[in-house]
Design a protein around this motif. Structure first.
Motif, mmCIF file in Angstrom:
data_model
loop_
_atom_site.group_PDB
_atom_site.id
_atom_site.type_symbol
_atom_site.label_atom_id
_atom_site.label_comp_id
_atom_site.label_asym_id
_atom_site.label_seq_id
_atom_site.Cartn_x
_atom_site.Cartn_y
_atom_site.Cartn_z
ATOM 1 N N ASP A 283 0.701 -1.082 0.429
ATOM 2 C CA ASP A 283 -0.265 0.054 -0.291
ATOM 3 C C ASP A 283 0.772 1.432 -0.046
ATOM 4 O OD1 ASP A 283 -2.392 -1.124 0.479
ATOM 5 O OD2 ASP A 283 -1.984 -1.303 2.101
ATOM 6 N N LEU B 294 -8.190 12.124 -6.693
ATOM 7 C CA LEU B 294 -7.991 10.979 -5.666
ATOM 8 C C LEU B 294 -9.763 10.838 -5.306
ATOM 9 C CD1 LEU B 294 -6.747 9.520 -3.652
ATOM 10 C CD2 LEU B 294 -6.214 11.466 -2.283
ATOM 11 N N GLU C 143 -11.062 8.303 -3.727
ATOM 12 C CA GLU C 143 -10.478 7.550 -2.525
ATOM 13 C C GLU C 143 -9.931 6.831 -2.003
ATOM 14 O OE1 GLU C 143 -13.707 3.809 0.038
ATOM 15 O OE2 GLU C 143 -13.655 3.778 -2.156
ATOM 16 N N TRP C 144 -9.910 7.060 -0.231
ATOM 17 C CA TRP C 144 -8.029 6.797 -0.033
ATOM 18 C C TRP C 144 -8.198 6.245 1.912
ATOM 19 C CZ3 TRP C 144 -2.537 9.560 1.171
ATOM 20 C CH2 TRP C 144 -1.643 8.378 0.802
ATOM 21 N N PRO D 204 -3.686 10.008 3.920
ATOM 22 C CA PRO D 204 -5.516 10.198 3.608
ATOM 23 C C PRO D 204 -6.343 11.170 4.505
ATOM 24 C CG PRO D 204 -4.235 8.313 4.286
ATOM 25 C CD PRO D 204 -3.193 9.556 4.015
ATOM 26 N N GLU E 14 -8.496 1.478 -8.825
ATOM 27 C CA GLU E 14 -8.298 0.588 -6.812
ATOM 28 C C GLU E 14 -7.266 0.568 -7.522
ATOM 29 O OE1 GLU E 14 -9.611 -2.386 -3.804
ATOM 30 O OE2 GLU E 14 -10.817 -2.022 -5.733
ATOM 31 N N THR F 150 -7.193 0.715 1.049
ATOM 32 C CA THR F 150 -7.879 0.793 -1.198
ATOM 33 C C THR F 150 -7.609 2.481 -1.128
ATOM 34 O OG1 THR F 150 -9.377 0.370 -2.554
ATOM 35 C CG2 THR F 150 -9.883 1.511 -0.637
ATOM 36 N N LEU F 151 -6.632 2.743 -2.083
ATOM 37 C CA LEU F 151 -6.649 4.003 -2.983
ATOM 38 C C LEU F 151 -7.363 3.629 -4.031
ATOM 39 C CD1 LEU F 151 -3.535 6.333 -2.846
ATOM 40 C CD2 LEU F 151 -5.103 5.920 -4.645
ATOM 41 N N ARG F 152 -8.678 4.319 -4.312
ATOM 42 C CA ARG F 152 -9.424 4.832 -5.647
ATOM 43 C C ARG F 152 -9.000 6.075 -6.343
ATOM 44 N NH1 ARG F 152 -14.660 5.531 -6.810
ATOM 45 N NH2 ARG F 152 -14.690 6.363 -4.844
#
Length: 546
Positions: free
Chosen positions: A62, A217, A219-220, A205, A247, A225-227
């Motif tokens: 990650d 960016l 979602e994190w 985040p 993702e 997850t980092l989307r």
């Protein structure tokens, strides 16, 4: 500049030089790739012809930050390059073109003028300005930021904003490496207002990011997850995102990654751990694309006070190492023996000049008799050599055992010093950890396609990865001639001179020049097979085959 491929996670391990597969059944090693083929590896996969709704992309862990000033490794660079943009842009073949700066020109040897591209906006709709650029560069140069790239920008003495879209970089001395750095993480531009508002949380985040790139960016959640989602107002029509969202998922175990690719749970990745490469190449639902890379795998002296202080011992070890077997086992033959210290994928300019020097250089071959002679001449027979390793990191442990075998075969008293996967990074960051070993191995890369970008990081006296205190005034002089030379051919010639001194002194011993390995679901294409993914937003080209 930089940084090392140190995989902080356990993987399935073969603890010998692996001339057989981990399952115990001998595996026929592929023949090494021919030089002519290696020098002409494709830089891109086929052009995508259809959009994709979403893709799951694997990283070896990650990401810990999306702040370009502190980006130090593959996960961070891959994600940041998808979202954020540098002033200049690295092309898949390593050449450098305008990016956020539509024009850059030296008006004198110590003055670089940048003209910004009009109409570029950040994700929040605010226009890109010269003030944002100046802020980003100064922030990266500021030691208080805790960034990693201040050294490569140190010849910038001041920045003058000449208008909303123009600025001047005033240099303390000529620096023709600077455009390369401005095409990489040191040249990434973030929004000044957003970054000031977020302060120390920028790039986390909690703080997020604000850039201009093709993906934003979305979602994190740390550790989950980092989307990123396609930017509907992206300025560059040639890189309009073809995939709606990506993702990014950290997958630290090679076997888990391979299973995910086989089931379609994971759609693509650039692999760092090659321990399952043979299995991936046999799978019917994915394709392994092999392309040019900036990477070189090295054996790194931790100090020059011990047996490795004599260059004859370093030369003997290089002669003793079985590169053919190693490359076959680790890279399935998709690697080149190091005629020069830097990977041919780094020839981003004056390619014919570098190619001629490469072809004229001898291919390293194992010669145990000559190696034993050098050890005897150095009076090193029976002297200890402690090699750092981690049995939890497959590629590291394979290399360590190969060096153990080579060293003992020529009369040294070699042994291994094992540390946990989590602590292997300490060899790069902690002098106390390096005090326990004479050498260790890693794969590393420069910021852009120039052999000098990597040579300088471990040979210059105060460079970030000169762990041993190595110094060679003739080598430093050659590098400075390259850095201050505006003509690309003459710059390449000075860099070649520096490279020859590296191959003579072996401050780091090059093991292999691996290719870049991209693994894609067979329904996807468009991503670069070259190392350009680390610094530029080429993942925007990813889409469906049909």
């Amino acid at each position: 500049m930089r940084i090392n491929k140190v995989q902080i996670a356990a993987a399935a391990v073969c603890t010998t030089i692996v001339l057989a597969g981990c399952g115990g059944r001998p595996d026929t090693l592929p023949a090494p790739i021919a030089d002519s083929e290696f020098l002409s590896l494709p830089t891109m996969t086929n052009t995508a012809t259809g959009p994709a709704d979403s893709v799951t992309w694997a990283l070896y862990r990650d990401p810990t930050s999306v702040d370009p000033a502190t980006a130090i490794d593959y996960p961070e660079n891959t994600v940041i390059s998808t979202m954020c943009e540098s002033l200049l842009r690295q092309q898949p073949d390593g050449t450098i073109t305008p990016g956020l700066a539509s024009d850059y020109r030296y008006t004198s040897p110590t003055t670089l003028v940048l003209t910004l591209r009009p109409g570029v906006r950040f994700w929040d709709g605010q226009p890109l300005t010269a003030a944002d650029v100046a802020f980003s560069l100064r922030r990266t140069m500021d030691p208080q930021t805790g960034g990693l790239y201040g050294d490569v920008l140190k010849r910038i003495s001041s920045i003058t904003i000449d208008g909303p879209g123009t600025l001047t970089l005033n240099l303390s001395s000529p620096d023709y490496w600077l455009p390369g750095e401005l095409s990489a993480m040191p040249g990434v531009v973030i929004q000044e207002k957003y970054a000031r508002d977020r302060g120390n949380s920028y790039g986390t985040p909690d703080g997020g990011a604000m850039c201009t790139g093709p993906y934003e960016l979305a979602e994190w959640t740390a550790g989950k997850t980092l989307r990123v989602a396609a930017n509907p107002d992206y300025w560059d029509a040639s890189l309009t995102p073809m995939t709606g969202e990506i993702e990014f998922r950290g997958v630290s175990d090679a076997a888990t990654l391979t299973r995910g690719l086989s089931t379609g749970e994971i759609n693509g990745t650039w692999i760092n751990d090659t321990s399952t490469l043979a299995q991936l190449q046999r799978m019917s639902d994915v394709t392994v694309h092999v392309g040019p890379s900036f990477e070189t795998e090295f054996f790194i002296p931790a100090n020059l006070a011990g047996v490795l202080g004599d260059p004859r011992v370093r030369q003997a070890l290089s002669l003793a190492f079985d590169r053919t077997s190693f490359d076959g086992a680790v890279y399935r033959g998709s690697a080149a023996a190091p005629r020069m210290s830097a990977n041919p994928g780094t020839w981003g300019y004056a390619r014919d000049t570098f190619a001629a020097a490469w072809n004229a250089a001898p291919e390293p071959a194992q010669d145990l008799d000559r190696a034993k002679q050098l050890v005897a001449e150095a009076g090193a027979a029976g002297k200890p050599l402690v090699i750092g390793t981690s049995t939890g990191i497959t590629t590291v442990n394979t290399a360590a055992n190969a060096w153990l075998k080579a060293a003992n075969a020529i009369g040294l008293d070699a042994s291994l010093h094992n540390v946990s996967p989590q602590n292997y990074i300490n060899f790069f960051t902690d002098p106390a950890a390096r005090a326990d070993v004479d050498a260790f191995s890693t794969t590393t890369y420069g910021d852009y396609a120039d052999p000098a970008a990597m040579i300088a990081l471990y040979t210059e006296p105060n460079a970030s990865q000169n762990f041993s205190g190595y110094s060679n005034p003739a080598l430093s002089a050659a590098l400075n001639r390259a850095r201050t030379e505006p003509d690309p051919v003459r710059r390449a010639q000075a860099t070649i001179e520096a490279d020859k001194l590296v191959m003579q002194d072996l401050p780091w011993i090059p093991i292999s020049h691996p290719a870049s390995f991209l693994v894609l679901d067979n329904t996807l294409t468009g991503a670069p097979s070259s190392f350009s993914y680390m610094q530029a937003p080429w993942l925007a080209k990813l889409g469906r085959v049909n």
